[in-house]
Design a protein around this motif. Structure first.
Motif, PDB file in Angstrom:
ATOM      1  N   LYS A  62      -5.588  -3.642   5.627  1.00 53.01           N
ATOM      2  CA  LYS A  62      -7.012  -3.562   5.282  1.00 53.01           C
ATOM      3  C   LYS A  62      -7.225  -2.707   4.030  1.00 53.01           C
ATOM      4  O   LYS A  62      -8.015  -3.061   3.150  1.00 53.01           O
ATOM      5  N   ALA A  63      -6.512  -1.578   3.925  1.00 57.62           N
ATOM      6  CA  ALA A  63      -6.646  -0.725   2.734  1.00 57.62           C
ATOM      7  C   ALA A  63      -6.183  -1.464   1.482  1.00 57.62           C
ATOM      8  O   ALA A  63      -6.823  -1.396   0.428  1.00 57.62           O
ATOM      9  N   HIS A  75      -6.173  -4.694   1.060  1.00 56.14           N
ATOM     10  CA  HIS A  75      -7.156  -5.745   0.761  1.00 56.14           C
ATOM     11  C   HIS A  75      -8.407  -5.161   0.102  1.00 56.14           C
ATOM     12  O   HIS A  75      -9.001  -5.790  -0.788  1.00 56.14           O
ATOM     13  N   GLU A  76      -8.822  -3.989   0.533  1.00 60.09           N
ATOM     14  CA  GLU A  76     -10.045  -3.382  -0.015  1.00 60.09           C
ATOM     15  C   GLU A  76      -9.820  -2.730  -1.377  1.00 60.09           C
ATOM     16  O   GLU A  76     -10.800  -2.361  -2.034  1.00 60.09           O
ATOM     17  N   MET A  77      -8.584  -2.541  -1.821  1.00 61.55           N
ATOM     18  CA  MET A  77      -8.331  -1.969  -3.154  1.00 61.55           C
ATOM     19  C   MET A  77      -8.954  -2.833  -4.247  1.00 61.55           C
ATOM     20  O   MET A  77      -9.627  -2.345  -5.153  1.00 61.55           O
ATOM     21  N   ASP A  78      -8.753  -4.174  -4.144  1.00 64.72           N
ATOM     22  CA  ASP A  78      -9.378  -5.130  -5.064  1.00 64.72           C
ATOM     23  C   ASP A  78      -9.221  -4.699  -6.528  1.00 64.72           C
ATOM     24  O   ASP A  78     -10.180  -4.677  -7.313  1.00 64.72           O
ATOM     25  N   ASP A 133      -8.317  -1.726  -7.678  1.00 64.42           N
ATOM     26  CA  ASP A 133      -8.469  -0.294  -7.932  1.00 64.42           C
ATOM     27  C   ASP A 133      -7.114   0.375  -7.741  1.00 64.42           C
ATOM     28  O   ASP A 133      -6.702   0.695  -6.627  1.00 64.42           O
ATOM     29  N   ARG A 187      -6.531   4.050  -5.969  1.00 66.89           N
ATOM     30  CA  ARG A 187      -6.518   4.338  -4.532  1.00 66.89           C
ATOM     31  C   ARG A 187      -5.093   4.368  -4.016  1.00 66.89           C
ATOM     32  O   ARG A 187      -4.204   3.690  -4.529  1.00 66.89           O
TER      33      ARG A 187
END
Length: 634
Positions: free
Chosen positions: A345-346, A348-351, A353, A356
């Motif tokens: 999930k982390a 995938h949410e970096m997108d 970035d 992070r």
């Protein structure tokens, strides 16, 4: 081993635990099945013990009947007559009860030696009625009668003896052996009752009877020793107390008299008294036997209950162990799943970035993987920063090239579009002229066909006019024929009138002729009426035929004029078709030239378009690369 990398982590953990779970299920299942089998054995023993008790009742009554039969034969029918008849009814009732119990017993239990024993017993029972009849009429020797009853009873005893092979339990085997010994002890006591009933009735020992008597007494002692050996101490003490009672010892004194006076006879003992005393001893043994059967049933039920409790406990413990193992596996799998899910999930949410980083909660393999991932992201961050700088320069250069090629492609496309429109207009004109030429040719063909049709219609009209003239001539002939019929009718009427006058003159002799004359006159008048109607119809047809002849003549004139005009129209249409064909040929040549010019222009436009497309692709790729790189926050 590449297939293992296509399996989820949960499935891998499940596959790792599967052998242990299967082994646990196998051991649990085998233990449960073993204890269920023990329960079934004990239930079988309990059922067969109940059946054996019913068989014991049969044995007991057969023993009484055997003793009475021996006394009856020894007294030559003078004693035990009524008692024997009553006992036979009691024996039959016991047999009926046993057969009912046998029918209610599960057929799966009656197999092997037990089934063979039951079969032999049934065969002896089928011969029981014949033996009874022989005893009543005193036609059977006493030893043979006693042997028959003894063999029948032995079959039931063998049934009880075969039950000891149905269980591996040592205490149960001992109790079955003790019960079997008691049955045989009671059986030998019954044999002694029958034998001495016969001897006391004859008041002496017959040939071989003393040896039989000694064997029976010896067998009783042997079975008594066996019963004491296989019984529990409490049961053995109870047996001794029962045999020492007054009911059991009275028959022993009578037995001692038989031993002491065996040589000379003259015992002076009433057979009925002996039979009663020995029956009391046998009833005492019967009581001990019933207690042993009750204890055997209780023990079998207790063992069945223990076996049921054991397999239920085994099942509960196995299920509890299985649940604990599954619970521990679920906890481990859940911890791994939660950490992996959080990591995915982390990511995938970096997108894009790149600043992070993943959490590193511990020092296990998944934490080490997250730490390595963070290091890789740092390296990628530096690379993306350099790519972003180069993408800006490439995007500016490709934009200039794409703008120039786009302008050139637009002008070339406009020129190609104009030529295409011109060629399209010429193609439409050529198509219209070709269609006109085709229509003129079709009109010329139709004109020729119409000319043939008009000439054919003129010919048909002339033939119709001739047919109408023929019909008119036929109608005139019909009119003349009708006039002749009218004249004949008139003359016939006159003749009928004359005949009527002559008949009137003839009087009575002319009545029949007068009737005929009247009928002839009626027919003549009817013919006159019908002829009149035909004449009217002929006159009407003549008028319509005249009208049809006039119309056919007018139609013939019009068709002749149309045929003349059709010839002139055919000439005009032929000239138009020839002119249209020449125009179509000229337009086709112009259209061919425009098509060649269009192909050349289209090829130029395609080349320019390809160049513009290539420059646009280059600009698009530079733009996409810049956009892609801009997604990363470095």
């Amino acid at each position: 081993m590449l297939w293992i990398y296509r399996i989820s982590m949960k499935m891998k953990l499940f596959l790792a635990l599967l052998p242990l779970l299967l082994a646990l299920c196998w051991f649990a299942g085998s233990g449960i099945v073993s204890r269920i089998h023990t329960e079934q054995q004990m239930t079988t023993i309990s059922q067969l013990t109940a059946l054996a008790r019913s068989a014991g009742n049969v044995v007991h009554e057969l023993q009484r009947e055997r003793g009475m039969s021996a006394g009856y034969l020894g007294a030559k029918g003078e004693k035990f007559r009524d008692e024997l008849a009553a006992q036979q009814k009691i024996t039959d009732a016991a047999l009926t009860t046993f057969n009912h119990s046998l029918a209610e017993t599960d057929s799966a239990l009656l197999t092997g030696d037990i089934a063979a024993t039951v079969k032999v017993f049934n065969q002896h029972i089928q011969s029981l009625s014949a033996t009874r009849n022989a005893v009543v009429v005193l036609t059977i020797p006493t030893p043979q009668a006693i042997q028959f009853y003894t063999q029948t009873i032995a079959g039931v005893l063998n049934f009880v003896g075969g039950m000891g092979h149905l269980t591996p339990s040592g205490p149960m085997v001992n109790e079955l052996a003790a019960y079997y010994s008691l049955l045989n002890l009671k059986e030998q006591a019954g044999v002694e009752r029958a034998l001495l009933s016969n001897i006391f009735s004859a008041d002496r020992f017959g040939d071989g009877q003393f040896r039989q008597f000694s064997d029976v007494v010896g067998k009783q002692e042997a079975w008594l020793i066996a019963a004491r050996r296989f019984s529990t101490p409490a049961q053995s003490a109870g047996l001794d107390r029962a045999l020492e009672s007054a009911d059991a010892t009275g028959a022993l004194a009578l037995r001692l008299v038989a031993f002491n006076n065996a040589a000379q006879g003259g015992f002076g003992i009433d057979p009925g008294a002996w039979f009663t005393a020995q029956t009391q001893r046998i009833e005492t043994l019967r009581t001990v036997e019933n207690r042993a059967a009750d204890a055997l049933e209780r023990h079998a039920a207790t063992l069945a209950q223990h076996a049921r409790s054991d397999w239920q406990s085994y099942l509960a413990i196995s299920l509890l162990s299985l649940l604990i193992a599954l619970g521990f596996a679920v906890v481990v799998a859940r911890s791994i799943h939660v950490q992996l899910t959080g990591t995915l999930k982390a990511i995938h949410e970096m997108d894009g970035d790149l600043t992070r980083r993943l959490d590193v909660p511990g020092s296990d393999e998944l934490s080490a993987l997250n730490r390595a991932y963070n290091q890789s992201i740092e390296s990628i961050q530096h690379i993306v920063q350099e790519i972003k700088s180069g993408a800006v320069v490439l995007r500016n250069a490709s934009s200039d090239i794409a703008a120039g090629n786009q302008d050139l492609a637009q002008r070339t496309d406009e020129q190609a579009a104009s030529i295409v429109e011109t060629a399209s207009s010429m193609e439409q004109i050529s198509t219209a002229i070709n269609q006109t030429a085709d229509n003129a040719s079709e009109a010329e063909r139709l004109t020729l066909a119409m000319e043939r049709d008009v000439l054919e219609a003129n010919r048909v009209s002339q033939e119709a006019s001739q047919s109408m003239s023929d019909i008119r001539t036929s109608s005139e002939q019909i009119g003349r024929i009708v006039k002749s019929i009218d004249d004949i009718s008139f003359q016939t009427n006159l003749l009928a009138l004359n005949a009527a006058v002559e008949a009137a003159r003839a009087g009575e002799l002319g009545k029949g002729f007068a009737v005929v004359a009247s009928e002839v006159r009626n027919l003549s008048q009817r013919c006159a009426r019908e002829a009149s109607q035909i004449r009217e119809l002929v006159d009407q047809n003549m008028d319509k035929i005249s009208e049809g002849v006039a119309r056919v003549t007018a139609s013939n004139t019009a068709l002749k004029a149309a045929a003349d005009n059709t010839g002139m129209m055919k000439q005009f249409v032929s000239d138009i078709a020839q002119a249209a064909s020449e125009q179509s040929l000229g337009v086709s040549q112009v259209h061919l030239a425009l098509n060649q010019l269009e192909q050349v222009t289209q090829q130029n436009a395609a080349l320019v378009s390809q160049a513009a497309t290539a420059s646009q692709m280059l600009d698009g790729q530079s733009e996409a690369m810049a956009t892609l790189v801009d997604r990363f926050v470095a």
